[in-house]
Design an enzyme around this catalytic site. Structure first.
Site, PDB file in Angstrom:
ATOM      1  N   TYR A  31      16.753 -28.461  39.380  1.00 10.13           N
ATOM      2  CA  TYR A  31      16.053 -27.865  38.239  1.00 10.13           C
ATOM      3  C   TYR A  31      16.478 -28.476  36.904  1.00 10.13           C
ATOM      4  O   TYR A  31      15.849 -28.226  35.880  1.00 10.13           O
ATOM      5  CB  TYR A  31      16.264 -26.345  38.231  1.00 10.13           C
ATOM      6  CG  TYR A  31      15.346 -25.642  39.205  1.00 10.13           C
ATOM      7  CD1 TYR A  31      13.968 -25.644  39.013  1.00 10.13           C
ATOM      8  CD2 TYR A  31      15.853 -25.026  40.338  1.00 10.13           C
ATOM      9  CE1 TYR A  31      13.111 -25.034  39.907  1.00 10.13           C
ATOM     10  CE2 TYR A  31      15.009 -24.403  41.252  1.00 10.13           C
ATOM     11  CZ  TYR A  31      13.639 -24.415  41.025  1.00 10.13           C
ATOM     12  OH  TYR A  31      12.800 -23.816  41.921  1.00 10.13           O
ATOM     13  N   GLU A  47      22.972 -20.266  68.158  1.00 10.86           N
ATOM     14  CA  GLU A  47      21.932 -21.138  67.596  1.00 10.86           C
ATOM     15  C   GLU A  47      21.009 -20.399  66.633  1.00 10.86           C
ATOM     16  O   GLU A  47      20.816 -20.824  65.503  1.00 10.86           O
ATOM     17  CB  GLU A  47      21.100 -21.755  68.730  1.00 10.86           C
ATOM     18  CG  GLU A  47      19.923 -22.587  68.230  1.00 10.86           C
ATOM     19  CD  GLU A  47      18.940 -22.966  69.326  1.00 10.86           C
ATOM     20  OE1 GLU A  47      17.877 -23.518  68.983  1.00 10.86           O
ATOM     21  OE2 GLU A  47      19.222 -22.720  70.516  1.00 10.86           O
ATOM     22  N   ASP A  58      19.614 -22.083  73.172  1.00 13.36           N
ATOM     23  CA  ASP A  58      18.505 -22.055  74.122  1.00 13.36           C
ATOM     24  C   ASP A  58      18.656 -23.180  75.149  1.00 13.36           C
ATOM     25  O   ASP A  58      19.223 -24.237  74.843  1.00 13.36           O
ATOM     26  CB  ASP A  58      17.169 -22.243  73.395  1.00 13.36           C
ATOM     27  CG  ASP A  58      16.765 -21.025  72.581  1.00 13.36           C
ATOM     28  OD1 ASP A  58      17.294 -19.925  72.831  1.00 13.36           O
ATOM     29  OD2 ASP A  58      15.914 -21.186  71.676  1.00 13.36           O
TER      30      ASP A  58
END
Length: 390
Positions: A132, A218, A271
């Site tokens: 910014y 995860e 997973d």
């Protein structure tokens, strides 16, 4: 500790003994790079500027030379460190007279000037603050993030030493207390709410924990489920942490900080798919893009707790909870199996080859198809009790 607790943690305790036997070798190979003084950082930046001025005085085009952080050709593998940038690496030239790179040249100089002022005044700014500072020049936050890493790599200075902080997306909970750099005491014991990972991991001190293990999770959804199920109290004492998918640098630094301090086993719950495996590999071995900071980011002691492809067969997870591998999944799996670190992980290779053969993947949430509380009350306690990790 009750006999049940002692039995629950017996395999974890054995693993810890193994890890501690190897810790001297790992410490020697994976020593954390010492903090660089402010004067040294300023001298490094001044050297870059002096090089540009010298080029101009000779009538030459100023060029910035950056190590190439996007190619495996620049990477070497050390089992005690992970993926690290080779001493002999290819570079990318950013020219000030080339239309395709002049903007990047200006962006690098702008951020170098911001960093110089921050270090000189011993103040800090977030990457968001820097963006910014001049949104028109940078165009996007991603540009700022990438250039700061380029500068860190070019100067051979850890990003935290550049006085630039990144917003943390990670969460942590469990048997852990510590002090932030400003003296704020952080208590992670509250079971219903997690604590955001610190912006300044290097400033953390006075870490206190009785945890037997750390579990990297995860996905945020799985992390929240464990919080809701009061997992940390049921398997106390332990610590759970998530980087909410691909981990940010602060989440990786936090895991490394806890390993350096506590020296307890660290497990990964991801997973059973190529994406989850790759995320686990980032925590354990690092990434190509951040290989120049491998010594402070990787934790090669991380073990794969689940969800293993063999778990899907062993537990007879219902077929309607399994997902066919896509072509992209198959390509990612093939790529992972060729990674240099897999040569030292034959058990991981077997699991990944099983996934290739079965042509299916599954999310951790698929275990709820067996029973709603299966993950928290049966799967994880049994995995930890009987040493079901690889």
């Amino acid at each position: 500790m009750s006999s049940f607790d002692a039995q629950l943690f017996s395999e974890i305790d054995k693993l810890r003994v193994q890890l501690l036997n190897n810790v001297d070798v790992m410490t020697e190979n994976q020593r954390t790079v010492g903090e660089i003084s402010q004067d040294e950082i300023l001298t490094h930046i001044e050297g870059v500027i002096l090089g540009i001025v010298s080029s101009l005085s000779r009538g030459e085009v100023p060029i910035l030379v950056l190590p190439n952080r996007s190619t495996w050709a620049n990477i070497s593998f050390n089992s005690a460190v992970g993926l690290q940038m080779s001493s002999e690496h290819s570079v990318t030239s950013v020219r000030s007279d080339c239309p395709s790179s002049v903007t990047k040249f200006a962006q690098i100089l702008k951020i170098l000037s911001v960093i110089y002022r921050l270090v000189q005044s011993n103040s800090y700014a977030t990457k968001r603050d820097i963006y910014y500072n001049n949104t028109q020049l940078f165009g996007s936050q991603r540009t700022v993030d990438s250039i700061i890493d380029d500068i860190s790599c070019m100067l051979k200075v850890p990003r935290r030493s550049l006085h630039v902080l990144a917003t943390s997306k990670g969460l942590i909970s469990g048997d852990l207390c510590y002090l932030e750099e400003d003296g704020t005491r952080i208590d992670c014991h509250h079971s219903s709410a997690a604590v955001s990972v610190s912006l300044n991991i290097a400033g953390i001190r006075n870490i206190v924990s009785s945890a037997k293990f750390i579990m990297i999770i995860e996905k945020d959804a799985t992390f929240q489920r464990l919080l809701d199920d009061d997992f940390c109290a049921k398997l106390s004492p332990c610590i759970i942490i998530t980087g909410k998918g691909v981990p940010d640098v602060n989440s990786r630094l936090m895991v490394r900080k806890l390993w350096d301090t506590l020296r307890i086993p660290i497990f990964a719950l991801v997973d059973a798919d190529p994406h989850g495996i790759e995320i686990m590999c980032i925590y354990k071995y690092g990434s190509v893009a951040m290989s120049f900071e491998a010594h402070s980011l990787t934790v090669p002691s991380v073990m794969w707790l689940g969800l293993l492809p063999s778990d899907l067969q062993r537990l007879r997870v219902p077929e309607d909870s399994l997902i066919p591998l896509t072509k992209g999944d198959e390509g990612k799996l093939h790529s992972l199996l060729k990674r240099p670190y897999l040569a030292s992980q034959p058990d991981w290779c077997k699991e990944m080859e099983l996934m290739q053969q079965s042509k299916v993947k599954a999310e951790i949430q698929s275990l709820s198809s067996i029973a709603p509380d299966f993950l928290t009350n049966i799967f994880l306690p049994n995995k930890l009790r009987y040493g079901g990790w690889v």
